[in-house]
Design an enzyme around this catalytic site. Structure first.
Site, PDB file in Angstrom:
ATOM      1  N   ASN A 101      -6.914  -1.143  -0.605  1.00  0.00           N
ATOM      2  CA  ASN A 101      -6.712  -2.425  -1.248  1.00  0.00           C
ATOM      3  C   ASN A 101      -6.694  -2.203  -2.762  1.00  0.00           C
ATOM      4  O   ASN A 101      -7.609  -1.612  -3.315  1.00  0.00           O
ATOM      5  CB  ASN A 101      -7.843  -3.385  -0.839  1.00  0.00           C
ATOM      6  CG  ASN A 101      -7.606  -4.784  -1.305  1.00  0.00           C
ATOM      7  OD1 ASN A 101      -7.443  -5.028  -2.495  1.00  0.00           O
ATOM      8  ND2 ASN A 101      -7.599  -5.727  -0.377  1.00  0.00           N
ATOM      9  N   GLU A 136      -3.472  -2.091   4.111  1.00  0.00           N
ATOM     10  CA  GLU A 136      -2.388  -1.769   5.028  1.00  0.00           C
ATOM     11  C   GLU A 136      -1.053  -1.705   4.294  1.00  0.00           C
ATOM     12  O   GLU A 136      -0.234  -0.812   4.544  1.00  0.00           O
ATOM     13  CB  GLU A 136      -2.319  -2.823   6.153  1.00  0.00           C
ATOM     14  CG  GLU A 136      -3.557  -2.877   7.020  1.00  0.00           C
ATOM     15  CD  GLU A 136      -4.642  -3.828   6.526  1.00  0.00           C
ATOM     16  OE1 GLU A 136      -5.491  -4.206   7.343  1.00  0.00           O
ATOM     17  OE2 GLU A 136      -4.641  -4.200   5.329  1.00  0.00           O
TER      18      GLU A 136
END
Length: 151
Positions: free
Chosen positions: A47, A60
Site C-alpha cells: 500500500n 494489490e
C-alpha cells in the site's frame, strides 16, 4: 495452536508480508501483496497511498503494477496480507485471477462473497502476524485507517 495463532512459512506469502512491513517502515499502511505463477513470485507491492498521495495505490494494485503487462492472469495467484477491498476485488475479477490467498480477515472482512460468487478461490491463512500488525496499526492510526477504507 488455534487457527488465529498460525504463522505461515510459504515463501510467496512471505514476500507479501515483507512488503507490508516495508510500507509500515515507510510510514504507510501495512498491507502487502505478491503475485505468483507456479509458486514463483513474479512481483510484489505494498500500500502506497500515504507515500505517493495516491488514493488507489492499495497493496494489490501496487503488486499488479509491479508485474507489468501479462498476456493472462488466469494462472496467477494473488497473495495479500489483508482481505481485499471492493476496489481490489473488482480488479481481481476484471483480470480473472483465479485464486487469492489472504493473510487475515479479522480486522477487515473484505469482499469474499463477491470474489467467490465470481468463481475465485479464496484461502484465508489466519496469520497471527498479520492480525497483530493490522490491529496495532488501526489502534495507533485510526484516522489513516478510516481514510484507507473510505469511512
Amino acid at each position: 495452536m488455534s487457527e488465529t495463532e498460525r504463522t505461515i512459512t510459504d515463501p510467496v506469502f512471505e514476500a507479501a508480508y515483507e512488503a507490508a512491513q516495508k510500507s509500515l517502515r515507510e510510514g504507510g499502511i501495512p498491507i502487502g501483496a505478491a503475485l505468483a505463477r507456479g509458486g514463483v513470485v513474479i512481483a510484489s507491492g505494498h500500500n502506497e497511498r500515504v507515500q505517493h498521495g495516491d488514493p488507489i495505490a492499495h497493496g494489490e494494485m501496487s503488486a499488479l503494477r509491479a508485474a507489468g503487462r501479462q498476456k493472462s492472469y488466469r494462472d496467477i495467484t494473488l497473495y495479500t496480507t489483508l482481505a481485499p477491498c471492493a476496489m481490489c476485488t473488482g480488479t481481481i475479477i476484471q483480470f480473472k485471477i483465479p485464486r487469492v490467498v489472504v493473510g487475515e480477515s479479522e480486522t477487515f472482512p473484505g469482499e469474499f462473497e463477491l470474489l467467490r460468487s465470481r468463481g475465485v478461490e479464496v484461502v484465508v491463512l489466519n496469520d497471527a502476524r498479520c492480525v497483530e500488525m493490522m490491529r496495532t496499526f488501526q489502534d495507533e492510526h485510526p484516522e489513516l485507517w478510516a481514510e484507507d477504507i473510505a469511512e
